[in-house]
Design an enzyme around this catalytic site. Structure first.
Site, PDB file in Angstrom:
ATOM      1  N   SER A 256       5.236  -6.482  -2.055  1.00 11.82           N
ATOM      2  CA  SER A 256       4.795  -6.625  -0.662  1.00 11.82           C
ATOM      3  C   SER A 256       5.317  -7.946  -0.117  1.00 11.82           C
ATOM      4  O   SER A 256       5.163  -8.990  -0.769  1.00 11.82           O
ATOM      5  CB  SER A 256       3.266  -6.599  -0.607  1.00 11.82           C
ATOM      6  OG  SER A 256       2.828  -6.941   0.677  1.00 11.82           O
ATOM      7  N   GLY A 257       5.912  -7.909   1.091  1.00  7.72           N
ATOM      8  CA  GLY A 257       6.518  -9.119   1.654  1.00  7.72           C
ATOM      9  C   GLY A 257       5.524 -10.231   1.942  1.00  7.72           C
ATOM     10  O   GLY A 257       5.779 -11.406   1.658  1.00  7.72           O
ATOM     11  N   HIS A 258       4.354  -9.864   2.466  1.00  9.32           N
ATOM     12  CA  HIS A 258       3.485 -10.933   3.002  1.00  9.32           C
ATOM     13  C   HIS A 258       2.753 -11.737   1.948  1.00  9.32           C
ATOM     14  O   HIS A 258       2.059 -12.699   2.277  1.00  9.32           O
ATOM     15  CB  HIS A 258       2.520 -10.376   4.055  1.00  9.32           C
ATOM     16  CG  HIS A 258       1.413  -9.513   3.553  1.00  9.32           C
ATOM     17  ND1 HIS A 258       0.101  -9.922   3.592  1.00  9.32           N
ATOM     18  CD2 HIS A 258       1.405  -8.283   3.026  1.00  9.32           C
ATOM     19  CE1 HIS A 258      -0.659  -8.956   3.104  1.00  9.32           C
ATOM     20  NE2 HIS A 258       0.103  -7.947   2.758  1.00  9.32           N
TER      21      HIS A 258
ATOM     22  N   GLN B 273       0.907  -9.128  -6.436  1.00  2.00           N
ATOM     23  CA  GLN B 273       0.376 -10.496  -6.559  1.00  2.00           C
ATOM     24  C   GLN B 273       1.202 -11.353  -7.499  1.00  2.00           C
ATOM     25  O   GLN B 273       1.175 -12.577  -7.411  1.00  2.00           O
ATOM     26  CB  GLN B 273      -1.085 -10.461  -7.033  1.00  2.00           C
ATOM     27  CG  GLN B 273      -2.065  -9.895  -6.024  1.00  2.00           C
ATOM     28  CD  GLN B 273      -2.245 -10.790  -4.790  1.00  2.00           C
ATOM     29  OE1 GLN B 273      -1.850 -11.950  -4.747  1.00  2.00           O
ATOM     30  NE2 GLN B 273      -2.838 -10.215  -3.758  1.00  2.00           N
TER      31      GLN B 273
ATOM     32  N   CYS C 280     -17.996  -7.229   2.570  1.00  2.56           N
ATOM     33  CA  CYS C 280     -19.303  -7.423   3.209  1.00  2.56           C
ATOM     34  C   CYS C 280     -19.326  -6.593   4.484  1.00  2.56           C
ATOM     35  O   CYS C 280     -18.452  -6.749   5.313  1.00  2.56           O
ATOM     36  CB  CYS C 280     -19.503  -8.874   3.609  1.00  2.56           C
ATOM     37  SG  CYS C 280     -19.146 -10.014   2.284  1.00  2.56           S
TER      38      CYS C 280
ATOM     39  N   THR D  31       0.833  -1.207   0.000  1.00  2.00           N
ATOM     40  CA  THR D  31       0.000   0.000   0.000  1.00  2.00           C
ATOM     41  C   THR D  31       0.867   1.256   0.000  1.00  2.00           C
ATOM     42  O   THR D  31       0.643   2.192  -0.781  1.00  2.00           O
ATOM     43  CB  THR D  31      -0.939  -0.003   1.231  1.00  2.00           C
ATOM     44  OG1 THR D  31      -1.792  -1.147   1.127  1.00  2.00           O
ATOM     45  CG2 THR D  31      -1.769   1.263   1.304  1.00  2.00           C
TER      46      THR D  31
HETATM   47  C1  LIG Z   1      -2.402  -6.003  -6.058  1.00  2.00           C
HETATM   48  C2  LIG Z   1      -2.175  -5.507  -4.655  1.00  2.00           C
HETATM   49  N1  LIG Z   1      -1.578  -4.327  -4.444  1.00  2.00           N
HETATM   50  C3  LIG Z   1      -1.351  -3.837  -3.224  1.00  2.00           C
HETATM   51  C4  LIG Z   1      -1.721  -4.546  -2.098  1.00  2.00           C
HETATM   52  C5  LIG Z   1      -1.457  -3.961  -0.744  1.00  2.00           C
HETATM   53  O1  LIG Z   1      -0.347  -4.596  -0.132  1.00  2.00           O
HETATM   54  P1  LIG Z   1      -0.139  -4.531   1.442  1.00  2.00           P
HETATM   55  O2  LIG Z   1      -1.137  -5.456   2.053  1.00  2.00           O
HETATM   56  O3  LIG Z   1       1.285  -4.991   1.642  1.00  2.00           O
HETATM   57  O4  LIG Z   1      -0.319  -3.121   1.863  1.00  2.00           O
HETATM   58  C6  LIG Z   1      -2.370  -5.771  -2.247  1.00  2.00           C
HETATM   59  C7  LIG Z   1      -2.834  -6.522  -1.072  1.00  2.00           C
HETATM   60  O5  LIG Z   1      -3.719  -7.347  -1.154  1.00  2.00           O
HETATM   61  C8  LIG Z   1      -2.597  -6.274  -3.557  1.00  2.00           C
HETATM   62  O6  LIG Z   1      -3.204  -7.445  -3.767  1.00  2.00           O
END
Ligand SMILES: Cc1ncc(COP(=O)(O)O)c(C=O)c1O
Length: 386
Positions: free
Chosen positions: A199-201, A179, A325, A72
């Site tokens: 994104s790490g997670h 992704q 939801c 994000t």
């Molecule tokens: C395509 C995409 N961009 C950005 C994000 C945001 O990443 P983060 O959860 O590390 O803030 C996500 C999270 O689901 C995502 O799927």
């Protein structure tokens, strides 16, 4: 009861070696990387090693990579940072109608400040037409932002074609690869990508860490103000244990990508075929050809996704939807709406996203319990008979 996790696009469990690296760094590298004494130097060394690992992973020079608090922040920094640095040159940004909220809401906030945003539409299969991008470019365009792979459907965008158009028109191209990173090689040195979010997670590292690649020559203003960390582009003491873990996760992901993608694709295809065989009228949303191997998004006719997800959860299965939801009301997914799905079809869409630990036994368990759920929740569109 069996517990089956099929929501890896939301987040992934930590890899054991990543967890070890996280713990070791938390214990042994407690210094602040900005301190000049021995403890700071040790921490700095760990930070720069992780930077090299992540840079290798996405095909950039370590000096082009800055760490953030996640995808994000990387998306916000890319979009607002470029917009701020280029505002004298122009105020037009091109993005797509199916971006993650980290991108779409950043663009919306700039729109409210007076920037003009063009949102390219997609076809019924979620595909983008590069010629439409070319046609949308004006002398005022300062940024193109398009994702590598969609979080809801797994549809993969033609990154090389988008990058070539951006390059030709000398417009920075920001690509959200959050992704894509676990499943596709991100070697983007020659793809015309100017900024890349990670994104790490989503690849078995902890939550709360990410990175933004900013190619040399791309102008970017910081959005966080404070210390001079990350070459003055991202203030704040670095989250070192998570960054170190992220570096290890990238190395592991690179080494296992091909084998893992092949294995997960077989399981996903088995799941998809099994569901279609058990539910009359179920349809897969998204391009069957260009799709992440891990993801399937399936609409069950006549069903409400919140009821389906609750019924699956009661049987130990964690899946999800693109629709939020809240207090009993369904907000339909803008991604599925942009693909032209009716509110009914979008309202019965479930996303199953597989990961490194998904097994065939888990897929078979889901296929075993599904017919009874469909019988109850899909009047007229339930289990296929005979
Ligand atoms: C395509 C995409 N961009 C950005 C994000 C945001 O990443 P983060 O959860 O590390 O803030 C996500 C999270 O689901 C995502 O799927």
């Amino acid at each position: 009861m069996r517990f089956v996790y099929l929501d890896h696009n939301a987040t992934t469990p930590l890899h054991p070696q990543v967890l070890e690296a996280f713990i070791a760094c938390s214990r042994d590298r407690f210094g602040n990387p900005s301190s000049s004494h021995w403890a700071g130097r040790e921490a700095r060394c760990a930070l720069e090693t992780a930077r090299e690992q992540v840079a290798r992973f996405c095909g950039c020079d370590p000096s082009e990579l800055l760490f953030t608090s996640g995808g994000t922040e990387a998306d916000n920094l890319a979009i607002k940072g470029v917009a701020s640095a280029s505002r004298r040159r122009g105020r037009h940004i091109i993005t797509t109608a199916v971006e993650h909220p980290a991108v779409s809401a950043s663009c919306l906030s700039l729109e409210q400040e007076g920037y003009r945003i063009t949102r390219l539409t997609v076809d019924r299969l979620g595909r983008l037409e590069p010629a439409e991008l070319e046609a949308a470019i004006t002398p005022e365009t300062i940024l193109i932002s398009a994702m590598w792979a969609n979080n809801e459907t797994g549809v993969i965008f033609p990154v090389a074609a988008i990058g070539a158009i951006a390059d030709r028109n000398r417009i920075p191209f920001h690509c959200d690869a959050v992704q894509a990173a676990r499943w596709l090689p991100l070697e983007c040195r020659d793809l015309g990508v100017g900024l890349l979010s990670l994104s790490g997670h989503k690849l078995r590292a902890p939550r709360g860490v990410g990175a933004l690649m900013v190619r040399k020559g791309v102008r970017l203003h910081p959005i966080l103000h404070g210390g001079s960390q990350e070459r003055n582009r991202r203030a704040g003491t670095e989250n070192l244990p998570a960054i170190v873990a992220f570096g290890v996760a990238c190395e592991l992901a690179d080494a296992s990508r091909e084998e893992a993608a092949g294995r997960v694709r077989l399981l996903r295809d088995r799941l998809e075929a099994g569901i279609l065989a058990r539910s009359s009228g179920a349809t897969v949303n998204g391009d069957p050809a260009a799709r992440l191997p891990s993801t399937t998004n399936i609409s069950f006719p006549g069903a409400r996704v919140d009821s389906l997800l609750a019924a699956l959860d009661l049987q130990g299965i964690a899946a999800s939807s693109g629709a939020a939801c809240s207090s009993g009301t369904l907000r339909h997914s803008p991604v599925l709406a942009a693909m032209g799905l009716s509110p009914e079809t979008a309202g019965g869409a479930v996303r199953f996203s597989l990961g490194d630990e998904t097994t065939g036994v888990e897929i078979d368990y889901l296929l075993e319990i599904l017919p009874a759920i469909l019988e109850r929740l899909c009047p007229g569109g339930g289990p296929r008979r005979g």
